[in-house]
Design a protein around this motif. Structure first.
Motif, PDB file in Angstrom:
ATOM      1  N   LEU A   1      15.642  16.423  45.387  1.00 33.07           N
ATOM      2  CA  LEU A   1      15.682  17.774  45.943  1.00 33.07           C
ATOM      3  C   LEU A   1      14.530  18.630  45.419  1.00 33.07           C
ATOM      4  CD1 LEU A   1      19.498  18.540  45.460  1.00 33.07           C
ATOM      5  CD2 LEU A   1      18.369  17.780  47.573  1.00 33.07           C
TER       6      LEU A   1
ATOM      7  N   SER B   1      16.832  24.203  44.818  1.00 33.92           N
ATOM      8  CA  SER B   1      17.847  23.838  45.806  1.00 33.92           C
ATOM      9  C   SER B   1      19.241  24.163  45.266  1.00 33.92           C
ATOM     10  CB  SER B   1      17.769  22.347  46.127  1.00 33.92           C
ATOM     11  OG  SER B   1      16.535  22.019  46.721  1.00 33.92           O
ATOM     12  N   ARG B   2      20.125  24.561  46.160  1.00 33.08           N
ATOM     13  CA  ARG B   2      21.490  24.921  45.760  1.00 33.08           C
ATOM     14  C   ARG B   2      22.375  23.672  45.763  1.00 33.08           C
ATOM     15  NH1 ARG B   2      22.538  30.526  46.180  1.00 33.08           N
ATOM     16  NH2 ARG B   2      20.722  31.672  46.958  1.00 33.08           N
TER      17      ARG B   2
ATOM     18  N   LEU C   1      17.610  23.271  39.377  1.00 38.85           N
ATOM     19  CA  LEU C   1      18.392  23.466  40.588  1.00 38.85           C
ATOM     20  C   LEU C   1      19.368  24.624  40.378  1.00 38.85           C
ATOM     21  CD1 LEU C   1      19.073  19.695  41.345  1.00 38.85           C
ATOM     22  CD2 LEU C   1      17.289  21.153  42.333  1.00 38.85           C
TER      23      LEU C   1
ATOM     24  N   VAL D   1      22.885  22.304  49.540  1.00 30.92           N
ATOM     25  CA  VAL D   1      22.320  21.134  50.230  1.00 30.92           C
ATOM     26  C   VAL D   1      22.792  19.842  49.582  1.00 30.92           C
ATOM     27  CG1 VAL D   1      20.296  22.411  51.006  1.00 30.92           C
ATOM     28  CG2 VAL D   1      20.216  21.179  48.812  1.00 30.92           C
TER      29      VAL D   1
END
Length: 335
Positions: free
Chosen positions: A89, A93-94, A112, A123
């Motif tokens: 990722l 990114s969540r 993250l 995601v």
């Protein structure tokens, strides 16, 4: 003196629950054995599938039991899970976290953004053990996974050993989401490679030895990673489990406890042992003693495995031909 099991290895990967300790007590022989590993200058890594505790809290627990342990010597499945996410990722990114605060911290540590709700547009989903996991947490994760989120499970252990017995582990919660989504997670902990590879890499080692009590996680993980292993009979897996093991869950050595690390390697090796003889009789095994001094029950177990494994896999009936063989089988729970 014959070479010990420890000789030739530059790092020992110790499982924790059932191998080094059981709840709040060290397994007999663990303190002396691990101190001797340190004294000989061999690196130690504690590798745990439990994602609910940070490396610092694990090290603190070990120190409280009398061992010398630093956070850098601890590798957790939460760390491995976060590393798997970070490799796939973009930063920022969540990630929806189903698990304990220790897992939240590891997700944050790799750049993250940990979240708890589907409304935050995650995601990915990462799932680790927590005694606080509730239906709502699983529901949020279920909806995210059904919506296409990447799913990483820190481990897939269906049970967790405690002083009261085995209770549901992270794998039981993972199974619930598998049933609800029809999807399979990427698993970071044992028996998959990420956790063990990360531990070996952190030690800068080339010749690891894995030590654990569970065939389905510790030993299977070692087999997958291509490293030798020692199974100790201080935790979950039994002598019967070992004899019935499939090729992907077979250790190179088996012993009563960690003190085998400092004994000759041949003593704990899965091989025919002096004083014992096994005859394969169709779908059964016959164990007998031979002239001279026979070894103990564990030597008989190693001999049984050495005879059965090249032939088949799975449960097998075992008969003791003479009284001493029958005693050994009773001791092993194989009578």
């Amino acid at each position: 003196m014959s070479a010990t099991l420890l000789d030739g290895h530059d790092v020992v990967l110790f499982d924790l629950d059932g191998t080094v300790y059981r709840g709040g007590e060290l397994v007999p022989g663990a303190l002396e054995a691990i101190r001797e590993v340190h004294r000989r200058g061999v690196t130690v890594r504690y590798v745990t599938n439990n994602a609910s505790k940070s490396d610092s809290s694990v090290a603190e627990h070990l120190t409280g039991l009398g061992l010398t342990a630093a956070p850098t010597e601890v590798s957790t499945s939460a760390q491995a899970g976060a590393a798997v996410l970070a490799a796939q990722l973009p930063p920022g990114s969540r990630v929806l976290v189903v698990g304990a605060p220790a897992l939240v911290s590891e997700v944050d540590r790799v750049g993250l953004v940990p979240v708890r709700d589907l409304a935050d547009d995650p995601v990915a989903v990462v799932q680790g053990h927590s005694t606080e996991t509730a239906w709502r947490n699983l529901a949020e994760a279920c909806l995210a996974i059904r919506g296409g989120a990447l799913w990483v499970a820190c481990n897939s252990d269906r049970t967790l050993p405690t002083e009261r017995g085995e209770v549901p582990g992270n794998g039981a919660m993972v199974a619930a989401l598998q049933a609800a989504t029809g999807q399979e997670p990427v698993v970071a902990g044992k028996p998959e490679r990420p956790l063990l590879d990360r531990a070996v890499s952190s030690a800068g080692a080339q010749a690891p030895l894995m030590v654990g009590d569970r065939l389905d996680t510790d030993i299977a993980g070692a087999v997958h990673a291509g490293m030798p292993s020692l199974m100790v009979l201080t935790g979950v897996s039994t002598a019967a489990d070992l004899l019935a093991a499939t090729p992907d869950q077979r250790p190179d050595h088996v012993a009563a406890d960690l003190r085998a690390l400092h004994r000759p390697a041949a003593e704990s090796a899965i091989a025919e042992q002096p004083g014992w003889k096994v005859r394969v009789d169709g779908d059964a095994l016959e164990l007998s003693t031979q002239p001279g001094e026979a070894g103990d029950a564990l030597a008989a177990l190693r001999t049984l495995c050495a005879a059965w494994w090249p032939t088949a896999a799975g449960p097998v009936a075992v008969r003791g031909v003479d009284e001493r063989a029958q005693d050994a089988l009773r001791h092993l729970g194989l009578a």
